[in-house]
Design a protein around this motif. Sequence first.
Motif, PDB file in Angstrom:
ATOM      1  N   LEU A  38       0.716  -1.250   0.376  1.00  0.00           N
ATOM      2  CA  LEU A  38      -0.194   0.288  -0.297  1.00  0.00           C
ATOM      3  C   LEU A  38       1.172   1.433  -0.146  1.00  0.00           C
ATOM      4  N   VAL A  39       2.465   1.277   0.842  1.00  0.00           N
ATOM      5  CA  VAL A  39       2.613   2.397   1.151  1.00  0.00           C
ATOM      6  C   VAL A  39       3.433   2.853   0.096  1.00  0.00           C
ATOM      7  N   ALA A  40       4.019   1.967  -0.616  1.00  0.00           N
ATOM      8  CA  ALA A  40       5.276   1.751  -1.476  1.00  0.00           C
ATOM      9  C   ALA A  40       4.944   1.702  -3.104  1.00  0.00           C
ATOM     10  N   LEU A  41       3.995   0.345  -3.136  1.00  0.00           N
ATOM     11  CA  LEU A  41       3.948  -0.250  -4.595  1.00  0.00           C
ATOM     12  C   LEU A  41       2.575   0.607  -5.148  1.00  0.00           C
ATOM     13  N   ASP A  42       1.519   0.808  -4.560  1.00  0.00           N
ATOM     14  CA  ASP A  42       0.374   0.717  -4.445  1.00  0.00           C
ATOM     15  C   ASP A  42       0.466   2.366  -5.733  1.00  0.00           C
ATOM     16  N   PRO A  43      -0.573   2.088  -6.773  1.00  0.00           N
ATOM     17  CA  PRO A  43       0.278   3.052  -7.256  1.00  0.00           C
ATOM     18  C   PRO A  43      -1.242   4.104  -7.376  1.00  0.00           C
ATOM     19  N   TYR A  44      -2.231   3.690  -6.683  1.00  0.00           N
ATOM     20  CA  TYR A  44      -3.051   4.461  -6.502  1.00  0.00           C
ATOM     21  C   TYR A  44      -3.663   5.019  -5.183  1.00  0.00           C
ATOM     22  N   ASN A  45      -2.593   5.321  -4.962  1.00  0.00           N
ATOM     23  CA  ASN A  45      -2.451   5.626  -2.836  1.00  0.00           C
ATOM     24  C   ASN A  45      -2.386   6.821  -3.328  1.00  0.00           C
ATOM     25  N   PRO A  46      -2.096   8.110  -3.461  1.00  0.00           N
ATOM     26  CA  PRO A  46      -1.703   9.208  -3.242  1.00  0.00           C
ATOM     27  C   PRO A  46      -0.315   9.104  -2.327  1.00  0.00           C
ATOM     28  N   ARG A  47      -0.388   8.802  -1.475  1.00  0.00           N
ATOM     29  CA  ARG A  47       1.197   9.370  -0.782  1.00  0.00           C
ATOM     30  C   ARG A  47       2.017   7.728  -1.131  1.00  0.00           C
ATOM     31  N   SER A  48       1.570   7.014  -1.727  1.00  0.00           N
ATOM     32  CA  SER A  48       2.926   6.088  -1.835  1.00  0.00           C
ATOM     33  C   SER A  48       4.526   6.253  -2.461  1.00  0.00           C
TER      34      SER A  48
END
Length: 843
Positions: free
Chosen positions: A748-758
């Motif tokens: 979620l925090v590193a590889l998810d391109p849909y999370n604006p904090r990743s």
Amino acid sequence: MQGDMMAELPGMPSLGEGWLHSYIAKAGTADALRGDVGRGAKWWHGLFEGVARLSEGRLDLLQQRMARQVQELGTAFRLPGEERERPWPVSAMPLLIGEDDFAIIAAGVAQRAELLELLLDDIFGDQKLVSSGGLPAALITGSRAYWRSQIGVPPPGGHRLHIYAVDLCRDPGGDWRVLDDHVRAPVGAGYALENRLASTRLMGALQTRLHVERLAPFFSAFREGLAAACRRSEPRIGLLTPGRYNQSYAEQAHLARYLGLLLVEGSDLAVRDDGLFVRTIEGLKRVDALWRRIDSRLLDPLAFDSNSAIGVPGLMDAMAAGQAVIANAPGAGVVESTAMGAFLPSLARRLIGEDLKLPNIATWWCGQEKPRAEVEARLDELLIAPAFTDAPVGLPRGRPVLAATLSGAERAALLADMARRPEDYVAQEDVHLSTTPAVQDGQLVPRPFTVRVFAARDGQGQWTVMPGGFARIGDDSDARATVMGDGAFSADVCVVGSRTVEPVSLLPQKVPIRRNPGTLPSRAADNLYWLGRYLERGEATLRLVRATLGGSIVADGGAALFPLTLDRLGTMLVASGAAAQDRDEHADEEEPDEDAGETHDLRELALLALDGQGAASVASLMRNARSIASGTRDRLSADVWRLVDAPLPRATSDDAEATLARAIDLQERFSALAGLSAENMGRTAGWRFQDMGRRIERALWTSRLVRIFGGKDASADDLTTLLDLCDSQISYRARYLAGLALEPVRDLVALDPYNPRSVAYQAERISEHLKALPALRDDFMAEPHVTIFYRIEAAIRTASAETLDGTMMLGIENMLSELSNAISARFFLQGSEGYRMAGMTLA
């Protein structure tokens, strides 16, 4: 309210009329209002009635509202030696001048400007005035503004003067007279504009009812005049500033933004093949004209003062070749000297065949025997001043002084030096000024004033005069000019007429539509990029502080974080530079291990992270952000500048809860800045650099957080902290109902391109920015910064949550730092040379 009720009673004067009659009773005969009313003028009646309604009978409230308008506009100035700017002081009561009266002023100002142009043409041309005895040579060579190298150099466009300012006073008889001429780099047109903007916001429709002349046509004419002097039909014009530490930098930034000029410093410019260019993110771009706000001596270190660090080497070559218009031309200041005023009446008759329509205050230059003898005979009646800018021995402070106020020793020293070097002195009459209404302590009081009026050449090369200006108001009832000095505050100067003023704007009615946002200088791109990085870094530091204190306080009955997690937070605060601690001189010099737990006083670290001297403390980051933003004022909204410039909240206590409350307040400010950037900035190259700085900084921080809190031995507290620091708690809980697990958190925090904090999301945004920025190569090969980004992109795309270990995240961090350095090398100023690829066209 009581004033309104009294105004409704039959036969009783309104509140405004009551104020007017009360003011007239206390004002002297030399008062502007009293003189106008005595001639039957009605505009002061309208002003007082309108002010009474606006202020609800309380003038102190009116002044407070004016102060708020000035603050919202960002109008400011800086005193020498001070780091922070001060709000520009503006009176809530404008100075009104009737259109007939101002027509006399305008004619006199235009005449005077043309006279000084002809005088400069002779001084740097045939020099007939000196050779014929009409002008003493010492009057020219004694001025620091005189440059022999400018003799015989024709100004591009045919004019040495493009803008001119003059300080006027109204004498007790009601006549306007000249105090000073300003031609080197006239200051104040922006303040006149900002005074008008603040006054318009405060007065609203009242100005329309008073038929106040508008200022926009003057600025439009000035811009057209500069453009007409250039060789190209669509020239690029810059405003050359000494930099953000100049006293009037805020005014310069406002003028550049209002007129659509590039705000440039000397380091932004370069001369190539006798052409003047600005260093931009697209390479070198042609500059056709400069409105300079720096002294001639500092303009070109090759032509004038070799010690100048703010000039443009070779600028005079570009001007001599006709490739660069300089407004105003170097050397123009030679006619500014106080001594020149003694000769202007005779020079007017000789050069233009007319008497001066606006006379000088009486002036005697002591460099001639007869005037000096008269000065010595009338010494106690006169004001003694330096003839030029340098302070003579007899006037060690360099300021004009009334001879009658000197001690015996000072008087003897003055007379001795006047006998030794008489050409260094002038004498002037001690001028008494008219007064005008001003608000002081909630009351209307008469105060002395002077007015600065501006003239500029229009597109046809003719002089146009600003219908207004700005007034300086004294804070003392003593109406002598020597006592008032530069005044305590300013006021809008309104020219009022008998007819309705048609609405106008700065732009002509027919403008070709364009969507090109214009040129972005490399310095501005550099500033915006690092502004984004510092603001993002500050927000990250505040998240660390909140996590540290929030996890150590049992606020809602929940358990505190595990000690190892808290130690990692503390270690990160220290290692990041946010909480710089004094280390024992005998202690181990190794850097703290970010992955190892250390025992810290978390409250002390939180305080240091907010107020300390560490490079990444919030206080240090905001100082850096303020410094950068002040140098890019022309590209930032007033709301952004106000938030960046606002002082940090002071600590009222050093306990954890008070520190946490401050951190929350500060984070709200950072969030507001991020929101203004996201929603209010046009999607120009400037926005791309600002946002790219944020994205790179956020990717760096998130990579570091994953490395420290997302290792294979991460505890539940570590993962909770990681989600908190990446603002991803809600996203995780909505997606995974089974509870915390290492690999889903990592993803979620590193590889998810849909999370604006990743990290992956930041990489996608960086990719969009890099694709939109200009390329200098025409062989379609990737430039170095793009090649580095491809490696980052590949590492993220091929990674998986299972293999995402500390080594991989450290590699991404290092590549992001390498990318930042490559962006700086490609787009920002690097030394004195502009970035130029082989075969690149200079436009």
